[in-house]
Design a protein around this motif. Structure first.
Motif, PDB file in Angstrom:
ATOM      1  N   UNK A  65       0.822  -1.220   0.000  1.00 12.93           N
ATOM      2  CA  UNK A  65       0.000   0.000   0.000  1.00 12.93           C
ATOM      3  C   UNK A  65       0.856   1.271   0.000  1.00 12.93           C
ATOM      4  N   UNK A  66       2.151   1.111   0.262  1.00  8.41           N
ATOM      5  CA  UNK A  66       3.046   2.265   0.221  1.00  8.41           C
ATOM      6  C   UNK A  66       3.160   2.871  -1.165  1.00  8.41           C
ATOM      7  N   UNK A  67       2.858   2.093  -2.224  1.00 11.16           N
ATOM      8  CA  UNK A  67       2.917   2.614  -3.589  1.00 11.16           C
ATOM      9  C   UNK A  67       1.896   3.732  -3.795  1.00 11.16           C
ATOM     10  N   UNK A  68       0.816   3.693  -3.023  1.00  9.43           N
ATOM     11  CA  UNK A  68      -0.205   4.750  -3.134  1.00  9.43           C
ATOM     12  C   UNK A  68       0.382   6.108  -2.768  1.00  9.43           C
ATOM     13  N   UNK A  69       1.305   6.125  -1.806  1.00  9.12           N
ATOM     14  CA  UNK A  69       1.955   7.375  -1.417  1.00  9.12           C
ATOM     15  C   UNK A  69       2.919   7.852  -2.488  1.00  9.12           C
ATOM     16  N   UNK A  70       3.618   6.917  -3.134  1.00  8.70           N
ATOM     17  CA  UNK A  70       4.534   7.290  -4.220  1.00  8.70           C
ATOM     18  C   UNK A  70       3.776   7.931  -5.376  1.00  8.70           C
ATOM     19  N   UNK A  71       2.643   7.349  -5.732  1.00  9.07           N
ATOM     20  CA  UNK A  71       1.824   7.898  -6.823  1.00  9.07           C
ATOM     21  C   UNK A  71       1.333   9.301  -6.463  1.00  9.07           C
ATOM     22  N   UNK A  72       0.854   9.442  -5.220  1.00  6.68           N
ATOM     23  CA  UNK A  72       0.351  10.749  -4.772  1.00  6.68           C
ATOM     24  C   UNK A  72       1.476  11.774  -4.707  1.00  6.68           C
ATOM     25  N   UNK A  73       2.657  11.348  -4.267  1.00  2.00           N
ATOM     26  CA  UNK A  73       3.818  12.253  -4.201  1.00  2.00           C
ATOM     27  C   UNK A  73       4.158  12.805  -5.576  1.00  2.00           C
ATOM     28  N   UNK A  74       4.165  11.933  -6.576  1.00  2.00           N
ATOM     29  CA  UNK A  74       4.481  12.374  -7.945  1.00  2.00           C
ATOM     30  C   UNK A  74       3.472  13.404  -8.433  1.00  2.00           C
ATOM     31  N   UNK A  75       2.188  13.135  -8.187  1.00  2.00           N
ATOM     32  CA  UNK A  75       1.129  14.071  -8.601  1.00  2.00           C
ATOM     33  C   UNK A  75       1.290  15.417  -7.893  1.00  2.00           C
ATOM     34  N   UNK A  76       1.537  15.384  -6.577  1.00  2.00           N
ATOM     35  CA  UNK A  76       1.709  16.616  -5.793  1.00  2.00           C
ATOM     36  C   UNK A  76       2.922  17.416  -6.269  1.00  2.00           C
ATOM     37  N   UNK A  77       4.019  16.722  -6.563  1.00  2.00           N
ATOM     38  CA  UNK A  77       5.241  17.400  -7.012  1.00  2.00           C
ATOM     39  C   UNK A  77       5.046  18.049  -8.379  1.00  2.00           C
ATOM     40  N   UNK A  78       4.375  17.343  -9.293  1.00  2.00           N
ATOM     41  CA  UNK A  78       4.137  17.896 -10.636  1.00  2.00           C
ATOM     42  C   UNK A  78       3.297  19.163 -10.553  1.00  2.00           C
ATOM     43  N   UNK A  79       2.164  19.061  -9.833  1.00  2.00           N
ATOM     44  CA  UNK A  79       1.284  20.234  -9.695  1.00  2.00           C
ATOM     45  C   UNK A  79       1.994  21.345  -8.924  1.00  2.00           C
ATOM     46  N   UNK A  80       2.722  20.962  -7.870  1.00  2.00           N
ATOM     47  CA  UNK A  80       3.448  21.943  -7.062  1.00  2.00           C
ATOM     48  C   UNK A  80       4.479  22.708  -7.858  1.00  2.00           C
ATOM     49  N   UNK A  81       5.253  22.006  -8.686  1.00  2.00           N
ATOM     50  CA  UNK A  81       6.273  22.672  -9.501  1.00  2.00           C
ATOM     51  C   UNK A  81       5.644  23.556 -10.574  1.00  2.00           C
ATOM     52  N   UNK A  82       4.526  23.129 -11.138  1.00  2.00           N
ATOM     53  CA  UNK A  82       3.837  23.942 -12.142  1.00  2.00           C
ATOM     54  C   UNK A  82       3.339  25.255 -11.540  1.00  2.00           C
ATOM     55  N   UNK A  83       2.903  25.203 -10.278  1.00  2.00           N
ATOM     56  CA  UNK A  83       2.386  26.404  -9.617  1.00  2.00           C
ATOM     57  C   UNK A  83       3.483  27.332  -9.106  1.00  2.00           C
ATOM     58  N   UNK A  84       4.677  26.789  -8.914  1.00  2.00           N
ATOM     59  CA  UNK A  84       5.768  27.604  -8.341  1.00  2.00           C
ATOM     60  C   UNK A  84       6.907  27.857  -9.304  1.00  2.00           C
ATOM     61  N   UNK A  85       6.790  27.338 -10.529  1.00  2.00           N
ATOM     62  CA  UNK A  85       7.898  27.474 -11.488  1.00  2.00           C
ATOM     63  C   UNK A  85       8.147  28.933 -11.859  1.00  2.00           C
ATOM     64  N   UNK A  86       7.058  29.703 -11.852  1.00  2.00           N
ATOM     65  CA  UNK A  86       7.174  31.126 -12.155  1.00  2.00           C
ATOM     66  C   UNK A  86       7.170  31.913 -10.848  1.00  2.00           C
ATOM     67  N   UNK A  87       8.294  32.578 -10.573  1.00  2.00           N
ATOM     68  CA  UNK A  87       8.397  33.364  -9.347  1.00  2.00           C
ATOM     69  C   UNK A  87       7.484  34.575  -9.425  1.00  2.00           C
ATOM     70  N   UNK A  88       6.710  34.774  -8.406  1.00  2.00           N
ATOM     71  CA  UNK A  88       5.791  35.907  -8.390  1.00  2.00           C
ATOM     72  C   UNK A  88       6.512  37.188  -8.019  1.00  2.00           C
ATOM     73  N   UNK A  89       6.242  38.251  -8.792  1.00  2.00           N
ATOM     74  CA  UNK A  89       6.882  39.525  -8.511  1.00  2.00           C
ATOM     75  C   UNK A  89       6.142  40.300  -7.440  1.00  2.00           C
ATOM     76  N   UNK A  90       4.828  40.195  -7.453  1.00  2.00           N
ATOM     77  CA  UNK A  90       3.995  40.915  -6.494  1.00  2.00           C
ATOM     78  C   UNK A  90       3.779  40.068  -5.243  1.00  2.00           C
TER      79      UNK A  90
END
Length: 479
Positions: free
Chosen positions: A35-60
């Motif tokens: 069942x630990x594989x469920x965490x690996x899958x979720x981690x990958x999804x969280x990292x992808x979305x997280x990097x997409x949201x933070x890849x552009x540094x906000x100026x304001x």
């Protein structure tokens, strides 16, 4: 509305949640659980979305109160949805609504569960379930404040929106330093409890899970009997630390900085400890016939009083079978809650003090209309704004509570079950009475009622307004 900074912070939280999921992954490796594989899958999804949201540094980086409320509310929703994914993916809790209920209950440190057999879960799932308490206890946004270099004083709006209580003050001039101090105290107390439980020969896995639940005042047990199966020594240690984690963390800061006079004069803490002592004595005397001796009665009473007032929710006995007087006291303690600035939930002792003193002031003005009298706490006059917001909070609190009881009554359960179910979730307690008592669970409710209770758990943890503001049209205007 500064959407860019909101997206950046949410992305950072998703990446942080992915890091936190490394611990249940390690647990799965140790116990060789698939069942630990469920965490690996979720981690990958969280990292992808997280990097997409933070890849552009906000100026304001301007961050007003509106952004603070919206960010906190959205962050907790997204954090809970991502946290529920491993339960669904692994099949541990296949129903998405049930998985979300369990996860929200974890992060909001409520401890209410839909599971009838907790011990059927794998070790990694049990670990994650309890670890969500520790993450949510001090607040994930407070942790983010330790890491994110937000400029100016704007990030105080994040802490105010997430931290429980009528007001939030800096411990030191910089908010980021305040967040670091809070987490240092939180981590230090957590490690101390782990050490003391290990001395009591509690297994390491049990020690970590129970400590996470105690520190976050959450209450998820890893056994169907909660804490009842452990030794008296362990129960006493848990009792002490439940009470300690329910104390305003400002007091610990004052003790660390050797400001002992200010710490011991803290009015809210004195009332908090007084309520615990008084309730313990009354319940012990009222239930002494149920135990072997008066000493056991006091120990069990102290545990349940500490568990309920701090909104932890652990249990060592089925208090649903206690006399009416004792059960009534416990229900009242559900509403009082712990201190502001602690990991505990509920209405908060400080708000209760403010309301009582305001009522006394109004009575005095009835007799002496020309008198000038200010509401004071710790020798200082409370600003009118704090008194006003406390009164408004009480009104909204009663309104949401009453509406929630009305909505879940559609399931046609008895009034005690419905009333205490809302009290347990809205105040982030865990168990209620009757059909949601300490030996029961919340799985009996329909999906609609569970969604209402999920809202209550989030509203209770975030002090209502950050969640309600999402439903206001003006909130989403860009300028």
């Amino acid at each position: 509305m500064n959407y860019s900074i909101i997206a950046y912070i949410i992305g950072s939280i998703l990446k942080l949640e992915a890091v936190f999921m490394l611990l249940p992954c390690i647990t799965a490796l140790i116990y060789q659980e698939q069942s630990g594989f469920a965490f690996l899958i979720t981690m990958v999804i969280c990292l992808i979305i997280g990097f997409l949201l933070t890849i552009k540094k906000t100026g304001n980086k301007v961050f007003h109160a509106k952004e603070g409320f919206v960010t906190v509310a959205l962050s907790w929703l997204i954090l809970s949805i991502a946290g529920a994914a491993p339960f669904v993916i692994s099949g541990s809790i296949p129903d998405p609504v049930d998985a979300l209920f369990e996860t929200v209950s974890g992060f909001t440190t409520t401890g209410s569960s839909i599971l009838s057999d907790v011990e059927a879960l794998s070790h990694c799932m049990l670990f994650w379930r309890s670890f969500t308490h520790w993450i949510g206890g001090m607040g994930v946004l407070v942790f983010i404040l330790c890491l994110l270099p937000l400029t100016g004083g704007y990030h105080m709006n994040l802490m105010k929106a997430e931290s429980p209580g009528p007001s939030v003050n800096r411990l030191v001039p910089k908010v980021q330093s305040t967040a670091k101090i809070l987490y240092t105290i939180y981590l230090g107390m957590t490690l101390l409890q782990i050490l003391l439980l290990l001395i009591g020969k509690m297994p390491l896995f049990d020690t970590l899970c129970i400590t996470f639940g105690t520190a976050g005042t959450g209450g998820f047990g890893i056994k169907n009997s909660s804490i009842a199966g452990y030794s008296t020594y362990i129960q006493v240690i848990v009792t002490i630390f439940m009470i300690l984690f329910g104390i305003n963390f400002n007091v610990y800061f004052l003790l660390l900085t050797r400001k002992f006079t200010q710490a011991f004069k803290h009015e809210e803490v004195r009332y908090y400890l007084g309520i615990i002592a008084f309730s313990t004595i009354i319940i012990a005397l009222n239930t002494k016939h149920l135990f072997q001796n008066i000493g056991t009665a006091f120990q069990q009473s102290a545990f349940q009083v500490g568990s309920i007032i701090t909104t932890t929710g652990y249990s060592t006995t089925d208090f649903n079978q206690w006399p009416a007087l004792s059960k009534t006291i416990l229900v009242l303690l559900m509403f009082i809650g712990a201190c502001a600035g602690s990991t505990g939930g509920g209405f908060k002792v400080s708000r209760l003090i403010i309301l009582c003193k305001t009522a006394r002031k109004e009575l005095t003005l009835c007799l002496h209309p020309n008198a000038v009298k200010k509401v004071k706490m710790d020798g200082k006059a409370i600003p009118h704004e704090v008194v006003r917001t406390t009164n408004i909070f009480l009104f909204v609190y009663v309104l949401v509570f009453g509406l929630s009881v009305l909505l879940i009554s559609i399931d046609n359960f008895d009034l005690t079950t419905n009333f205490t179910a809302v009290a347990a979730t809205f105040n982030n307690i865990g168990p209620g009475l009757e059909m949601v008592g300490p030996t029961q669970n919340f799985g009996l409710f329909s999906h609609f009622s569970k969604c209402v209770l999920i809202f209550d758990m989030l509203a209770g943890r975030l002090e209502i307004f950050p969640l309600l503001i999402l439903f206001k049209k003006d909130t989403w205007k860009k300028f």
